[in-house]
Design a protein around this motif. Structure first.
Motif, PDB file in Angstrom:
ATOM      1  N   ASP A  55       0.885  -1.173   0.000  1.00 42.83           N
ATOM      2  CA  ASP A  55       0.000   0.000   0.000  1.00 42.83           C
ATOM      3  C   ASP A  55       0.918   1.216   0.000  1.00 42.83           C
ATOM      4  O   ASP A  55       1.878   1.259   0.785  1.00 42.83           O
ATOM      5  CB  ASP A  55      -0.887   0.001   1.266  1.00 42.83           C
ATOM      6  N   PRO A  56       0.651   2.202  -0.890  1.00 44.56           N
ATOM      7  CA  PRO A  56       1.523   3.393  -0.903  1.00 44.56           C
ATOM      8  C   PRO A  56       1.554   4.077   0.458  1.00 44.56           C
ATOM      9  O   PRO A  56       2.527   4.773   0.777  1.00 44.56           O
ATOM     10  CB  PRO A  56       0.904   4.292  -1.973  1.00 44.56           C
ATOM     11  N   SER A  66      -6.878  -2.530  -4.309  1.00 43.70           N
ATOM     12  CA  SER A  66      -6.599  -1.092  -4.177  1.00 43.70           C
ATOM     13  C   SER A  66      -7.777  -0.296  -4.754  1.00 43.70           C
ATOM     14  O   SER A  66      -8.726  -0.874  -5.290  1.00 43.70           O
ATOM     15  CB  SER A  66      -5.302  -0.762  -4.918  1.00 43.70           C
ATOM     16  N   THR A  69     -10.288   1.744  -7.053  1.00 46.98           N
ATOM     17  CA  THR A  69     -10.721   1.372  -8.408  1.00 46.98           C
ATOM     18  C   THR A  69      -9.835   1.971  -9.501  1.00 46.98           C
ATOM     19  O   THR A  69      -9.495   1.300 -10.471  1.00 46.98           O
ATOM     20  CB  THR A  69     -12.192   1.815  -8.595  1.00 46.98           C
ATOM     21  N   HIS A 117      -6.764  -0.176 -10.607  1.00 45.60           N
ATOM     22  CA  HIS A 117      -6.859  -1.585 -11.034  1.00 45.60           C
ATOM     23  C   HIS A 117      -6.201  -1.836 -12.394  1.00 45.60           C
ATOM     24  O   HIS A 117      -5.472  -2.824 -12.552  1.00 45.60           O
ATOM     25  CB  HIS A 117      -8.323  -2.041 -11.076  1.00 45.60           C
ATOM     26  N   GLU A 144     -10.554  -6.898  -7.453  1.00 38.71           N
ATOM     27  CA  GLU A 144     -11.834  -6.379  -6.969  1.00 38.71           C
ATOM     28  C   GLU A 144     -12.575  -5.691  -8.113  1.00 38.71           C
ATOM     29  O   GLU A 144     -11.975  -5.204  -9.058  1.00 38.71           O
ATOM     30  CB  GLU A 144     -11.598  -5.391  -5.803  1.00 38.71           C
ATOM     31  N   LYS A 145     -13.878  -5.630  -7.989  1.00 33.57           N
ATOM     32  CA  LYS A 145     -14.700  -4.941  -8.996  1.00 33.57           C
ATOM     33  C   LYS A 145     -14.552  -3.447  -8.826  1.00 33.57           C
ATOM     34  O   LYS A 145     -14.285  -3.023  -7.706  1.00 33.57           O
ATOM     35  CB  LYS A 145     -16.175  -5.336  -8.911  1.00 33.57           C
ATOM     36  N   ASN A 203     -18.299 -11.051  -5.332  1.00 31.04           N
ATOM     37  CA  ASN A 203     -18.399 -11.949  -4.182  1.00 31.04           C
ATOM     38  C   ASN A 203     -19.790 -12.539  -3.980  1.00 31.04           C
ATOM     39  O   ASN A 203     -19.937 -13.617  -3.434  1.00 31.04           O
ATOM     40  CB  ASN A 203     -17.971 -11.204  -2.914  1.00 31.04           C
ATOM     41  N   TYR A 261     -16.898 -14.083   0.917  1.00 29.00           N
ATOM     42  CA  TYR A 261     -15.514 -13.667   0.622  1.00 29.00           C
ATOM     43  C   TYR A 261     -14.554 -14.843   0.798  1.00 29.00           C
ATOM     44  O   TYR A 261     -13.641 -15.044   0.001  1.00 29.00           O
ATOM     45  CB  TYR A 261     -15.068 -12.509   1.530  1.00 29.00           C
TER      46      TYR A 261
HETATM   47  N1  LIG Z   1     -16.467  -6.848  -3.621  1.00 27.44           N
HETATM   48  C1  LIG Z   1     -16.808  -6.088  -2.620  1.00 27.44           C
HETATM   49  O1  LIG Z   1     -17.681  -6.430  -1.841  1.00 27.44           O
HETATM   50  C2  LIG Z   1     -16.123  -4.766  -2.398  1.00 27.44           C
HETATM   51  C3  LIG Z   1     -16.385  -4.041  -1.236  1.00 27.44           C
HETATM   52  C4  LIG Z   1     -15.712  -2.842  -1.035  1.00 27.44           C
HETATM   53  C5  LIG Z   1     -14.810  -2.379  -1.968  1.00 27.44           C
HETATM   54  N2  LIG Z   1     -14.608  -3.098  -3.099  1.00 27.44           N
HETATM   55  C6  LIG Z   1     -13.634  -2.632  -4.107  1.00 27.44           C
HETATM   56  O2  LIG Z   1     -12.351  -2.711  -3.503  1.00 27.44           O
HETATM   57  C7  LIG Z   1     -11.536  -1.617  -3.914  1.00 27.44           C
HETATM   58  C8  LIG Z   1     -11.021  -0.874  -2.690  1.00 27.44           C
HETATM   59  O3  LIG Z   1     -12.115  -0.371  -1.976  1.00 27.44           O
HETATM   60  P1  LIG Z   1     -11.910   0.195  -0.484  1.00 27.44           P
HETATM   61  O4  LIG Z   1     -13.248   0.533   0.041  1.00 27.44           O
HETATM   62  O5  LIG Z   1     -11.044  -0.721   0.307  1.00 27.44           O
HETATM   63  O6  LIG Z   1     -11.134   1.544  -0.827  1.00 27.44           O
HETATM   64  P2  LIG Z   1     -10.221   2.427   0.142  1.00 27.44           P
HETATM   65  O7  LIG Z   1     -10.088   3.741  -0.550  1.00 27.44           O
HETATM   66  O8  LIG Z   1     -10.723   2.331   1.547  1.00 27.44           O
HETATM   67  O9  LIG Z   1      -8.810   1.663   0.148  1.00 27.44           O
HETATM   68  C9  LIG Z   1      -8.011   1.575  -0.982  1.00 27.44           C
HETATM   69  C10 LIG Z   1      -6.584   1.261  -0.533  1.00 27.44           C
HETATM   70  O10 LIG Z   1      -5.788   1.063  -1.702  1.00 27.44           O
HETATM   71  C11 LIG Z   1      -4.537   1.687  -1.466  1.00 27.44           C
HETATM   72  N3  LIG Z   1      -3.858   1.914  -2.750  1.00 27.44           N
HETATM   73  C12 LIG Z   1      -4.017   2.954  -3.617  1.00 27.44           C
HETATM   74  N4  LIG Z   1      -3.182   2.806  -4.676  1.00 27.44           N
HETATM   75  C13 LIG Z   1      -2.517   1.636  -4.492  1.00 27.44           C
HETATM   76  C14 LIG Z   1      -1.526   0.932  -5.231  1.00 27.44           C
HETATM   77  N5  LIG Z   1      -1.068   1.394  -6.400  1.00 27.44           N
HETATM   78  N6  LIG Z   1      -1.055  -0.245  -4.714  1.00 27.44           N
HETATM   79  C15 LIG Z   1      -1.527  -0.725  -3.552  1.00 27.44           C
HETATM   80  N7  LIG Z   1      -2.460  -0.098  -2.799  1.00 27.44           N
HETATM   81  C16 LIG Z   1      -2.940   1.063  -3.272  1.00 27.44           C
HETATM   82  C17 LIG Z   1      -4.902   2.957  -0.698  1.00 27.44           C
HETATM   83  O11 LIG Z   1      -3.772   3.524  -0.057  1.00 27.44           O
HETATM   84  C18 LIG Z   1      -5.933   2.405   0.277  1.00 27.44           C
HETATM   85  O12 LIG Z   1      -5.322   1.848   1.435  1.00 27.44           O
HETATM   86  C19 LIG Z   1     -12.412  -0.751  -4.835  1.00 27.44           C
HETATM   87  O13 LIG Z   1     -12.102  -1.073  -6.165  1.00 27.44           O
HETATM   88  C20 LIG Z   1     -13.833  -1.181  -4.504  1.00 27.44           C
HETATM   89  O14 LIG Z   1     -14.691  -1.078  -5.640  1.00 27.44           O
HETATM   90  C21 LIG Z   1     -15.226  -4.281  -3.320  1.00 27.44           C
END
Ligand SMILES: NC(=O)c1ccc[n+]([C@@H]2O[C@H](COP(=O)([O-])OP(=O)(O)OC[C@H]3O[C@@H](n4cnc5c(N)ncnc54)[C@H](O)[C@@H]3O)[C@@H](O)[C@H]2O)c1
Length: 314
Positions: free
Chosen positions: A11-12, A49, A51, A54, A71-72, A100, A262
């Protein structure tokens, strides 16, 4: 998931990676995901990470020959999504998408029953999908909007439950929960109607604010009957008194409601990697749901039904 071992987390925001690493006993934390891709000891990556990262992370992972769970949504932009899919196909790695809900025991059961003909010919699908509370505005701004971020799960469910493609999408939507979401160019409340190939109709309703918990219900109605699930609660005890009948709210949010799903999802991914079998939900599903999200956004903008063929070249 006993068949896999978490080798590292990136994570950055390094303290975030370190915190998660400490919590889950992951031996290595780094600020740069490319460190993981350079490690020959790592077979597969989970891209969770934000969206808007991705496309880049999945492309780099494919070039590095890693098996990928993402992730979607795969990306917000269809052309960029297609370029990512091409790169994944060229590299020959697996790409499994994080839809999921397909792994939820209730929805998997409904799918099985529909497919076995238990309710005859499906004619109507209803999906109610309401979050307990809106996400932060920072999240909303990079999420791709309600249809790409939230309804995308319901679009995937619609295709999954009926086993049919959607031909047309029509939307009525507004920002009724939080005007700031409207100010950010998004909506928080929507009704999406669907026309399926073969003639079935569908209706999805979404809200970003449900005061009684995470509302996740589906119903499939057919010529020979109906299938429906109930919301999950911490317990099913009902308390009756002079004021009426009282029970628990629905489970709070996705981490509680879909905990089992999950786990089943990641087990399935790991099994496909180990056994070399095809993933159960992949790039074509990512694309189909994203195309529906595009059609929905256009329907909302132009206030008219939008055919999938207007949006997708496939
Ligand atoms: N399937 C599901 O039920 C579900 C639920 C929630 C979120 N999501 C998906 O998961 C993803 C993340 O959502 P979230 O709510 O955790 O977001 P968030 O913003 O809370 O967290 C994202 C994380 O990614 C990190 N990040 C950013 N750039 C990065 C990189 N290049 N390499 C590694 N890490 C990096 C950020 O620092 C942060 O910690 C989104 O795409 C969202 O659509 C899916």
């Amino acid at each position: 998931v006993p068949a896999a071992r978490l080798a590292a987390v990136a994570d950055p925001v390094l303290p975030a990676a370190e915190r998660l690493g400490a919590e889950l006993g992951i031996p290595r934390a780094t600020a740069d995901y490319r460190d993981l891709l350079r490690d020959p000891g790592i077979d597969a990556v989970l891209v969770c990470s934000s969206t808007d990262t991705h496309a880049e992370v999945v492309t780099q992972a494919a070039l590095a020959g890693k098996q990928i769970f993402c992730e979607k949504p795969l990306d917000k932009d269809l052309e960029r999504m297609d370029r990512v899919i091409e790169e994944v196909e060229r590299s020959g790695v697996k790409l499994m998408m994080g839809f999921n809900r397909r792994f939820d025991a209730d929805f998997a059961r409904i799918r099985e029953q529909v497919a076995s003909g238990a309710i005859g010919t499906p004619e109507l699908l209803r999906i109610t999908s309401r979050d307990p509370a809106p996400p932060s505005l920072a999240y909303v701004r990079v999420s791709g909007g309600l249809f790409m971020d939230m309804t995308i799960h319901d679009f995937d469910m619609a295709r999954f439950l009926l086993g049919r493609e959607v031909l047309e999408v029509s939307v009525a939507a507004d920002a009724l929960v939080d005007p700031a979401i409207g100010g950010a160019g998004d909506v928080d409340t929507a009704i999406v109607t669907l026309r399926f190939s073969g003639g079935a109709l569908g209706a999805i309703d979404n809200s970003r604010r449900s005061v009684y918990g995470y509302d996740q219900r589906v119903e499939v109605f057919g010529s020979g009957g109906m299938l429906a699930n109930r919301n999950h609660r911490a317990h099913t005890v009902e308390h009756a008194d002079r004021e009426g009948f009282h029970g628990d709210p629905a489970l709070d949010f996705f981490m509680q409601r879909y905990a089992q799903a999950y786990t089943a999802e990641i087990r399935s991914f790991v099994e496909c990697v180990i056994e070399g079998t095809p993933v159960p939900v992949g790039a074509p599903d990512a694309r189909a749901a994203a195309v529906m999200a595009y059609a929905a956004a256009r329907s909302h903008r132009e206030r008219r039904p939008v055919a999938i063929s207007e949006v997708s070249r496939a």
